[in-house]
Design a protein around this motif. Structure first.
Motif, PDB file in Angstrom:
ATOM      1  N   GLY A 167       0.796  -1.220   0.000  1.00  0.00           N
ATOM      2  CA  GLY A 167       0.000   0.000   0.000  1.00  0.00           C
ATOM      3  C   GLY A 167       0.824   1.264   0.000  1.00  0.00           C
ATOM      4  N   ASP A 168       2.140   1.173   0.293  1.00  0.00           N
ATOM      5  CA  ASP A 168       3.008   2.345   0.200  1.00  0.00           C
ATOM      6  C   ASP A 168       3.063   2.835  -1.245  1.00  0.00           C
ATOM      7  N   TYR A 169       3.155   4.158  -1.418  1.00  0.00           N
ATOM      8  CA  TYR A 169       3.285   4.712  -2.754  1.00  0.00           C
ATOM      9  C   TYR A 169       4.647   4.369  -3.359  1.00  0.00           C
ATOM     10  N   GLN A 185      13.700   9.344 -19.499  1.00  0.00           N
ATOM     11  CA  GLN A 185      13.163  10.032 -18.322  1.00  0.00           C
ATOM     12  C   GLN A 185      11.640   9.961 -18.260  1.00  0.00           C
ATOM     13  N   THR A 186      11.138   8.749 -18.176  1.00  0.00           N
ATOM     14  CA  THR A 186       9.707   8.520 -18.029  1.00  0.00           C
ATOM     15  C   THR A 186       9.399   8.148 -16.581  1.00  0.00           C
ATOM     16  N   VAL A 187       8.336   8.747 -16.044  1.00  0.00           N
ATOM     17  CA  VAL A 187       7.949   8.523 -14.653  1.00  0.00           C
ATOM     18  C   VAL A 187       6.541   7.958 -14.604  1.00  0.00           C
ATOM     19  N   THR A 188       6.350   6.891 -13.822  1.00  0.00           N
ATOM     20  CA  THR A 188       5.019   6.329 -13.584  1.00  0.00           C
ATOM     21  C   THR A 188       4.848   6.123 -12.092  1.00  0.00           C
ATOM     22  N   SER A 189       3.607   6.032 -11.636  1.00  0.00           N
ATOM     23  CA  SER A 189       3.369   5.923 -10.198  1.00  0.00           C
ATOM     24  C   SER A 189       2.367   4.821  -9.900  1.00  0.00           C
ATOM     25  N   GLY A 190       2.417   4.347  -8.665  1.00  0.00           N
ATOM     26  CA  GLY A 190       1.498   3.313  -8.215  1.00  0.00           C
ATOM     27  C   GLY A 190       1.723   3.053  -6.738  1.00  0.00           C
ATOM     28  N   ILE A 191       1.494   1.820  -6.342  1.00  0.00           N
ATOM     29  CA  ILE A 191       1.700   1.433  -4.956  1.00  0.00           C
ATOM     30  C   ILE A 191       2.487   0.125  -4.902  1.00  0.00           C
ATOM     31  N   ILE A 192       2.912  -0.239  -3.702  1.00  0.00           N
ATOM     32  CA  ILE A 192       3.498  -1.554  -3.484  1.00  0.00           C
ATOM     33  C   ILE A 192       2.348  -2.552  -3.429  1.00  0.00           C
ATOM     34  N   SER A 193       2.337  -3.488  -4.356  1.00  0.00           N
ATOM     35  CA  SER A 193       1.234  -4.445  -4.443  1.00  0.00           C
ATOM     36  C   SER A 193       1.463  -5.682  -3.586  1.00  0.00           C
ATOM     37  N   SER A 194       2.738  -6.079  -3.451  1.00  0.00           N
ATOM     38  CA  SER A 194       3.071  -7.250  -2.644  1.00  0.00           C
ATOM     39  C   SER A 194       4.566  -7.222  -2.365  1.00  0.00           C
ATOM     40  N   LEU A 195       4.990  -8.042  -1.412  1.00  0.00           N
ATOM     41  CA  LEU A 195       6.402  -8.125  -1.035  1.00  0.00           C
ATOM     42  C   LEU A 195       6.835  -9.583  -0.976  1.00  0.00           C
ATOM     43  N   GLY A 196       8.139  -9.815  -1.154  1.00  0.00           N
ATOM     44  CA  GLY A 196       8.675 -11.165  -1.033  1.00  0.00           C
ATOM     45  C   GLY A 196       8.280 -12.099  -2.158  1.00  0.00           C
ATOM     46  N   ARG A 197       8.054 -11.565  -3.349  1.00  0.00           N
ATOM     47  CA  ARG A 197       7.661 -12.414  -4.481  1.00  0.00           C
ATOM     48  C   ARG A 197       8.861 -13.224  -4.978  1.00  0.00           C
ATOM     49  N   THR A 221       4.871  -4.144  -7.821  1.00  0.00           N
ATOM     50  CA  THR A 221       4.237  -2.836  -7.895  1.00  0.00           C
ATOM     51  C   THR A 221       3.339  -2.745  -9.124  1.00  0.00           C
ATOM     52  N   ASP A 222       2.328  -1.877  -9.045  1.00  0.00           N
ATOM     53  CA  ASP A 222       1.491  -1.631 -10.223  1.00  0.00           C
ATOM     54  C   ASP A 222       1.910  -0.361 -10.947  1.00  0.00           C
ATOM     55  N   ALA A 223       2.992   0.292 -10.513  1.00  0.00           N
ATOM     56  CA  ALA A 223       3.561   1.387 -11.303  1.00  0.00           C
ATOM     57  C   ALA A 223       4.029   0.812 -12.639  1.00  0.00           C
ATOM     58  N   ALA A 224       3.665   1.466 -13.731  1.00  0.00           N
ATOM     59  CA  ALA A 224       3.916   0.904 -15.064  1.00  0.00           C
ATOM     60  C   ALA A 224       5.410   0.710 -15.313  1.00  0.00           C
ATOM     61  N   ILE A 225       5.796  -0.531 -15.621  1.00  0.00           N
ATOM     62  CA  ILE A 225       7.174  -0.890 -15.964  1.00  0.00           C
ATOM     63  C   ILE A 225       7.131  -1.610 -17.305  1.00  0.00           C
ATOM     64  N   ASN A 226       7.974  -1.184 -18.237  1.00  0.00           N
ATOM     65  CA  ASN A 226       8.006  -1.774 -19.573  1.00  0.00           C
ATOM     66  C   ASN A 226       9.448  -2.048 -19.973  1.00  0.00           C
ATOM     67  N   SER A 227       9.612  -2.615 -21.167  1.00  0.00           N
ATOM     68  CA  SER A 227      10.940  -2.865 -21.698  1.00  0.00           C
ATOM     69  C   SER A 227      11.724  -1.564 -21.775  1.00  0.00           C
ATOM     70  N   GLY A 228      12.924  -1.574 -21.235  1.00  0.00           N
ATOM     71  CA  GLY A 228      13.741  -0.366 -21.153  1.00  0.00           C
ATOM     72  C   GLY A 228      13.772   0.218 -19.760  1.00  0.00           C
ATOM     73  N   GLY A 252       4.374  -6.358 -22.401  1.00  0.00           N
ATOM     74  CA  GLY A 252       3.966  -5.010 -22.051  1.00  0.00           C
ATOM     75  C   GLY A 252       3.421  -4.945 -20.645  1.00  0.00           C
ATOM     76  N   ASN A 253       3.175  -3.723 -20.172  1.00  0.00           N
ATOM     77  CA  ASN A 253       2.735  -3.540 -18.802  1.00  0.00           C
ATOM     78  C   ASN A 253       1.273  -3.938 -18.632  1.00  0.00           C
ATOM     79  N   VAL A 254       1.007  -4.741 -17.593  1.00  0.00           N
ATOM     80  CA  VAL A 254      -0.367  -5.076 -17.215  1.00  0.00           C
ATOM     81  C   VAL A 254      -0.578  -4.784 -15.726  1.00  0.00           C
ATOM     82  N   GLY A 255       0.300  -3.942 -15.178  1.00  0.00           N
ATOM     83  CA  GLY A 255       0.146  -3.569 -13.782  1.00  0.00           C
ATOM     84  C   GLY A 255       0.816  -4.509 -12.810  1.00  0.00           C
ATOM     85  N   ILE A 256       1.692  -5.395 -13.312  1.00  0.00           N
ATOM     86  CA  ILE A 256       2.433  -6.299 -12.437  1.00  0.00           C
ATOM     87  C   ILE A 256       3.907  -6.188 -12.794  1.00  0.00           C
TER      88      ILE A 256
END
Length: 449
Positions: A164-166, A178-190, A203-210, A236-240
C-alpha cells in the motif's frame, strides 16, 4: 438558518470526501484555491531524476543454430548445431548510487555480454562505463563512470516497506528517456518467476521494456528498489512489475566493491514453505515461514544450534514469509556476515544468531578486468587469484595463461584477491602490466598491454 448551515455542512463534507487525499509529504503541497499550487510529485522528481541514467550497450553473443540433416555430411555426423557470434545492441536504465565514485547500479541482463557500455545523463552528457562486477543469479550489475557534478539517490530501508506504500518508477521504457510512472506496493517477497535468488517487490507502477535497471522510489525520493521484470503476456505492462529491494542490492554491491565478486552466504538447511497442510500436521502456531526439514552437518545452521522441525519466522527483525525469501536473503547477505533468526520451536519463539559460511567460491569472467584476459574465469584462492577455467584459443590462452595458474602479483605488487587484481589493473598508468604467475612449482611473468 439552521437548515442552510446544515446544507452547507453537508456540501463541505461531500467535497472533502470527493477531493483526492494528498500524501503527507513536504513535496506534495495542497492549498486547493485557484492559482495556487496543487499536489505534485514534481519537486521530489526534480531532485531524483538526474540520478537515473540511460544505458545503451553493444556487443556480440554466441548464437546456436541446429544443423539441418541434409548438411550433416559437411559438419560431421552428431554435430547437431552450429555456433556463431551475433552482434547486438540494447538499452536500459541505471541508477547513480554514489556520485563521488561514479557508481551506477543496473540489471545484469541489461549489460550482459556487452563490450561497450554508454551512459547518458539527464543533462545530455555521455560517458563510457566499465563493469565492476555482476551477479546473474540476482540480476544486479555495478558500473562506474568518471564524471563530475553527478546526482545520486539515497537508499531507503526496503525491509520497512508495506503493501500500500506509494511507489514511483523512473526509467527509459522503449527508449523514451526520463519517463515517470506511479502506483503502490502491491506485494512483497515475491519469488518463483525465474531461477536464481528472488525477493521481489511487486508494484502496479507501469514498468516496460527499457525500464530494467531503473529506480523505484518512495515519496521522499529514496531508492526502494531496482526495476527488473514484468509479468505480461506480450512483454507489455499489465500492472504487475517487479523490483529488486534496495537492501538486497546494497548487500551485493558492497561485496563487489570490497571483494570484486559475490561471496554467497550459506545457512546449510533444507526445507520448504510453511503452508496450511504443514501447520495442521505439526500443530504449528504460524501460517507463514521457512520450515527446516534438515540441518546439514558442519554448516552455519548446525553450529548455531538450529534443528530439524524449527520454523524460521524472521531474519534481523523482519518477518519471513517463505523458504525462498529466506534463501534469497541469506545468499545475498554474503559469507561471513551475521544474522539473527527468529525461530519457532516447540511453540515458543526464540532468537538464534548465525554466522554465514560461503556457499561456493565466487567466480568472475576475466574479460571484466582486461580484454587480453578474455576466455579465462577467475576466482579467489588461498594463494591469490586462480584461473579456474580457460577457453581454448581465447585471448587469455594465447598470451600463455593455463588453467590452474595462480596470479599472485601485478608489477611487483602483491595480489591476494580479485578486488586487489582489479584495482592494480585499473590504476596502472598505461603501458604493460606484468602478471606474476605461480604454476605448480614454477614461477613466471605474463605480460599484458
Amino acid at each position: 438558518m439552521n437548515k442552510k448551515l446544515s446544507l452547507l455542512s453537508a456540501a463541505v463534507m461531500a467535497a472533502m470526501l470527493l477531493a483526492p487525499a494528498a500524501p503527507a509529504h513536504a513535496g506534495l503541497p495542497f492549498f486547493g484555491s485557484n492559482n495556487q499550487e496543487m499536489p505534485s510529485l514534481a519537486p521530489m522528481l526534480e531532485q531524483t531524476t538526474p540520478a537515473v541514467v540511460y544505458v545503451s550497450v553493444a556487443g556480440s553473443r554466441e548464437v546456436r543454430q541446429r544443423v539441418p540433416d541434409a548438411f550433416q555430411q559437411f559438419f560431421g555426423r552428431g554435430q547437431g548445431e552450429m555456433r556463431r557470434e551475433q552482434p547486438f545492441r540494447g538499452l536500459g536504465s541505471g541508477v547513480i548510487i554514489d556520485a563521488k565514485k561514479g557508481y551506477i547500479v543496473t540489471n545484469n541482463h541489461v549489460v550482459q555480454d556487452a563490450s561497450e557500455i554508454e551512459i547518458r545523463l539527464k543533462d545530455g552528457r555521455t560517458f563510457k562505463a566499465k563493469k565492476l562486477g555482476a551477479d546473474p543469479e540476482s540480476d544486479i550489475a555495478l558500473l562506474q563512470i568518471d564524471a563530475e557534478n553527478l546526482a545520486q539517490i539515497p537508499l531507503a530501508d526496503s525491509d520497512k516497506l508495506r503493501v500500500g506504500d506509494y511507489a514511483i518508477a523512473i526509467g527509459n521504457p522503449f527508449g523514451l528517456e526520463q519517463t515517470v510512472t506511479s502506483g503502490i506496493i502491491s506485494s512483497l517477497g515475491r519469488s518463483g518467476l525465474h531461477e536464481g535468488f528472488e525477493d521481489f517487490i511487486q508494484t502496479d507502477a507501469a514498468i516496460n521494456s527499457g525500464n530494467s535497471g531503473g529506480a523505484l522510489v518512495n515519496l521522499r525520493g529514496e531508492l526502494i528498489g531496482i526495476n527488473t521484470a514484468i509479468l505480461g503476456p506480450n512483454g507489455g505492462n499489465v500492472g504487475i512489475g517487479f523490483a529488486i529491494p534496495a537492501n538486497m542490492m546494497k548487500n551485493l554491491v558492497d561485496q563487489i566493491i570490497e571483494f570484486g565478486e559475490i561471496r554467497r552466504g550459506s545457512l546449510g538447511i533444507r526445507g520448504n514453505d510453511v503452508n496450511a497442510e504443514l501447520t495442521k500436521a505439526l500443530n504449528l502456531k504460524v501460517n507463514r515461514g521457512a520450515f527446516v526439514g534438515e540441518v546439514l552437518p558442519d554448516s552455519s545452521a548446525a553450529s548455531a544450534g538450529l534443528k530439524s522441525g524449527d520454523v524460521i519466522v524472521s531474519m534481523n527483525g523482519n518477518r519471513i514469509q517463505s523458504f525462498n525469501e529466506l534463501r534469497a536473503k541469506i545468499a545475498t547477505l554474503g559469507a561471513g556476515r551475521e544474522a539473527t533468526l527468529g525461530v519457532l520451536r516447540d511453540g515458543k519463539e526464540q532468537n538464534i544468531k548465525v554466522k554465514l559460511q560461503e556457499a561456493s567460491s565466487g567466480q568472475i569472467a576475466a574479460t571484466q578486468l582486461h580484454p587480453m584476459l578474455q576466455g579465462a574465469t577467475l576466482n579467489n584462492s588461498d594463494a591469490g587469484v586462480e584461473v579456474s577455467a580457460l577457453e581454448s584459443n581465447s585471448a587469455a590462452a594465447q598470451i600463455g595463461l593455463r588453467q590452474g595458474d595462480i596470479i599472485t602479483g601485478v608489477n611487483r605488487q602483491r595480489v591476494s584477491n580479485l578486488a586487489e587484481l582489479r584495482r592494480l589493473l585499473e590504476n596502472r598508468d598505461g603501458g604493460v602490466a606484468a602478471l606474476f604467475i605461480k604454476r605448480g612449482n614454477d614461477q613466471l611473468y605474463i605480460l599484458i598491454r
